[in-house]
Design a protein around this motif. Structure first.
Motif, short mmCIF file in Angstrom:
data_model
loop_
_atom_site.label_atom_id
_atom_site.label_comp_id
_atom_site.label_asym_id
_atom_site.label_seq_id
_atom_site.Cartn_x
_atom_site.Cartn_y
_atom_site.Cartn_z
N SER A 48 -6.06 -9.51 -1.80
CA SER A 48 -5.39 -8.48 -1.01
C SER A 48 -3.98 -8.43 -1.55
O SER A 48 -3.51 -9.43 -2.11
CB SER A 48 -5.36 -8.91 0.46
OG SER A 48 -5.45 -7.78 1.29
N GLY A 53 0.08 -4.69 3.46
CA GLY A 53 -0.83 -4.31 4.53
C GLY A 53 -0.49 -5.04 5.81
O GLY A 53 0.18 -6.07 5.81
N HIS A 55 -3.20 -5.65 7.68
CA HIS A 55 -4.51 -6.23 7.99
C HIS A 55 -4.53 -7.72 7.67
O HIS A 55 -3.67 -8.23 6.94
CB HIS A 55 -5.63 -5.48 7.26
CG HIS A 55 -5.42 -5.35 5.79
ND1 HIS A 55 -5.77 -6.34 4.91
CD2 HIS A 55 -4.89 -4.35 5.05
CE1 HIS A 55 -5.47 -5.95 3.68
NE2 HIS A 55 -4.94 -4.74 3.74
N SER A 56 -5.54 -8.38 8.23
CA SER A 56 -5.48 -9.84 8.19
C SER A 56 -5.63 -10.40 6.77
O SER A 56 -5.03 -11.43 6.46
CB SER A 56 -6.50 -10.46 9.13
OG SER A 56 -7.73 -9.84 8.97
N SER A 57 -6.38 -9.72 5.88
CA SER A 57 -6.50 -10.33 4.55
C SER A 57 -5.18 -10.20 3.78
O SER A 57 -4.84 -11.07 2.99
CB SER A 57 -7.68 -9.76 3.76
OG SER A 57 -7.63 -8.38 3.71
#
Ligand code: PLP
Length: 403
Positions: A48, A53, A55-57
Motif C-alpha cells: 500500500s 490513504g 484505509h487500514s492497509s
C-alpha cells in the motif's frame, strides 16, 4: 571463530569450478534470509502506498515505514526520527548533504576540505558545487601506511573552511579515520562535518552524537539490506533551514498556482513515493546486526583480516599491500608486481573467487600511488577461514599461470 555463513542463501550456491567464495562485500553485502523474507512478506501481504490513504492497509504500510525510520534513528543514536531521511544510496545522501549545505549559504572562495582517500561519491558533489559557486576544494593527505596526516589537517582547516567531508572507513585502504579528532578541528572553525559511513556501517557502532558530525550517509545494500535504499542523517535545525532537493507529492504543506510551502524534515526531502519495502528491509537488517552485535562483527572481521594478511604475504615477495594502518578493518587491497589486476581477478573468478579489481572509485588514491588499480579483498561476517585458505590456493595457482 563465530560463523554466520548459513544465514546467507547465496553462499549455498555452487560454482562450476570450485567453492563459491565471495570476497567483495565492500562493493555490496550478501543478504540474509530474514531480510529477503521481509521483502517478500511486504510485497505479498502489506503493499500500500504510505502517507496517503486513510484505509487500514495504507496505515499499516505507513507504520512499518515509519517504524523503520525509528530503528535507523536508534541505530545511529540520532536526536530524533525527523533527522532520518530515506534516500536511494550513500551517493544520493552525499549529494543531498552538499545541496543542503550550499543552500545554507556557501559562497565563492569558501573552502571544502576532503581527504585523498574519498570515494568519488564524496568528491564529485563538491566539485559540481565548486563549478557553480566558485568554491575551493582541498585534500587532507594520507601517509605511507594509509593514515590521514592530522598535523596537515590542522594546517588546512582555517576560517575559510566551511565543510569537512570525509569517509569513516576507506573502501580501498581499510583505514578507520579518526573522525572525532578531525570533527573537533573543523567545529572549532565553525565548519559543517559530513561523514561518509558507507563502509563503516556494517562494522562499527555508529553514534552521530559521539562522532560530532552534522550529516552522515550510508547505503542499505552495504548493511545486508537491498539496493535502492540509503540514509542521510542530518541535524534537524539544518534540515529544516534548507531548501528542498526535489519537489513533488508528500513534501508540501500548501500548493498554490504560483508558490507553495513545504513540510519540515524528513518529508521535505522525500518527494514522491519512497522505497517502502527497502526501508522496511533495512529495518530488518538493522535488527539482524544488532542481535549479533557490531562488536562481534568487528572482532570477527579483524581476525580474518589479520589471518588473510599473514597468508597473503607468504604467497610472493612481489605482493604489496596498500594500506597497512594499525587501525584498519575488513579491506585488503594489494598489487602483484608485473601482474595486471584484471588478469588476476579473471583467473580467480574462474575458480569461484569474487574479488574486486580496479580503482574502486578512488582514483585520487591510485593517482597519488602511481598505480592503475589493485585487487581488493573485502570481508564480511559470513566469511570464514576456509574462504581465505581457498582464495590463497587459487591465488597461488593463478600466479603460476601469470608470472
Ligand atoms: N563511499 C564509500 C566509502 C563507498 O565505499 C561507496 C561504495 O562503494 C560509496 C560511498 C557509494 O555508495 P553507493 O554506491 O551505495 O551510493
Amino acid at each position: 571463530m563465530m560463523n554466520w555463513h548459513e544465514d546467507f542463501p547465496q553462499l549455498a550456491t555452487s560454482h562450476t569450478n570450485g567453492r563459491y567464495t565471495y570476497l567483495d562485500s565492500g562493493a555490496t553485502t550478501l543478504k540474509p534470509t530474514r531480510v529477503i523474507d521481509k521483502i517478500k512478506e511486504f510485497y505479498s501481504y502489506d503493499v500500500s502506498n504510505v502517507h496517503r490513504g486513510l484505509h487500514s492497509s495504507s496505515n499499516k504500510a505507513t507504520s512499518l515505514y515509519e517504524g523503520a525510520r525509528t530503528k535507523v534513528a536508534r541505530f545511529l543514536n540520532a536526536y530524533s526520527d525527523e533527522e532520518i531521511i530515506f534516500t536511494r544510496s550513500t551517493t544520493e545522501s552525499l549529494n543531498l548533504a552538499a545541496h543542503i549545505i550550499a543552500s545554507l549559504g556557501l559562497k565563492s572562495g569558501d573552502e571544502v576540505l576532503l581527504t585523498e582517500m574519498e570515494h568519488h561519491s564524496n568528491i564529485i558533489p563538491w566539485q559540481l558545487l565548486k563549478e557553480k559557486l566558485g568554491l575551493i576544494i582541498k585534500y587532507i593527505p594520507f601517509d605511507d601506511v594509509g593514515e590521514l596526516d592530522l598535523n596537515e589537517a590542522q594546517n588546512l582547516i582555517t576560517d575559510k573552511t566551511k565543510v569537512l567531508a570525509l569517509c569513516h572507513v576507506s573502501n580501498t585502504l581499510g583505514t578507520i579515520n579518526d573522525v572525532e579528532a578531525l570533527a573537533e578541528m573543523a567545529k572549532d572553525k565553525g565548519a559543517y562535518v559530513v561523514v561518509d559511513a558507507a563502509q563503516s556501517v556494517s562494522i562499527l557502532d555508529l553514534d552521530v552524537q559521539a562522532l560530532n558530525c552534522d550529516f552522515l550517509a550510508f547505503s542499505g545494500h552495504k548493511l545486508f539490506a537491498p539496493f535502492g535504499i540509503g540514509i542521510l542523517w542530518g541535524k534537524k535545525d539544518l534540515l529544516n533551514s534548507s531548501e528542498p532537493f526535489q519537489g513533488g507529492g508528500s513534501m508540501i504543506e500548501q500548493v498554490e498556482k504560483e508558490n507553495s510551502t513545504y513540510l519540515p524534515s524528513p518529508q521535505r526531502y522525500e518527494a514522491g513515493t519512497p522505497n517502502v519495502a527497502g526501508a522496511i528491509a533495512l529495518g530488518e537488517a538493522i535488527d539482524y546486526v544488532q542481535e549479533i552485535g557490531l562488536k562481534n562483527i568487528y572482532k570477527h572481521e579483524l581476525e580474518l583480516l589479520e589471518y588473510a594478511t599473514e597468508e597473503l604475504l607468504k604467497v610472493s615477495d612481489k605482493i604489496k599491500i596498500l594500506g597497512t594502518s594499525k587501525t584498519k578493518v575488513n579491506v585488503l587491497s594489494f598489487i602483484v608486481e608485473g601482474v595486471h589486476h584484471s588478469d588476476l581477478s579473471q583467473l580467480l573468478d574462474q575458480q569461484g573467487v569474487a574479488v574486486r579489481a580496479g580503482h574502486h572509485c578512488t582514483q585520487v588514491i591510485f593517482k597519488k600511488l602511481g598505480l592503475s588499480g589493485s585487487i581488493r579483498v573485502s570481508l564480511s561476517l559470513y566469511n570464514e577461514k576456509e574462504d581465505i585458505d581457498y582464495f590463497i590456493t587459487c591465488l597461488r595457482k593463478s600466479l603460476e599461470m601469470l608470472v
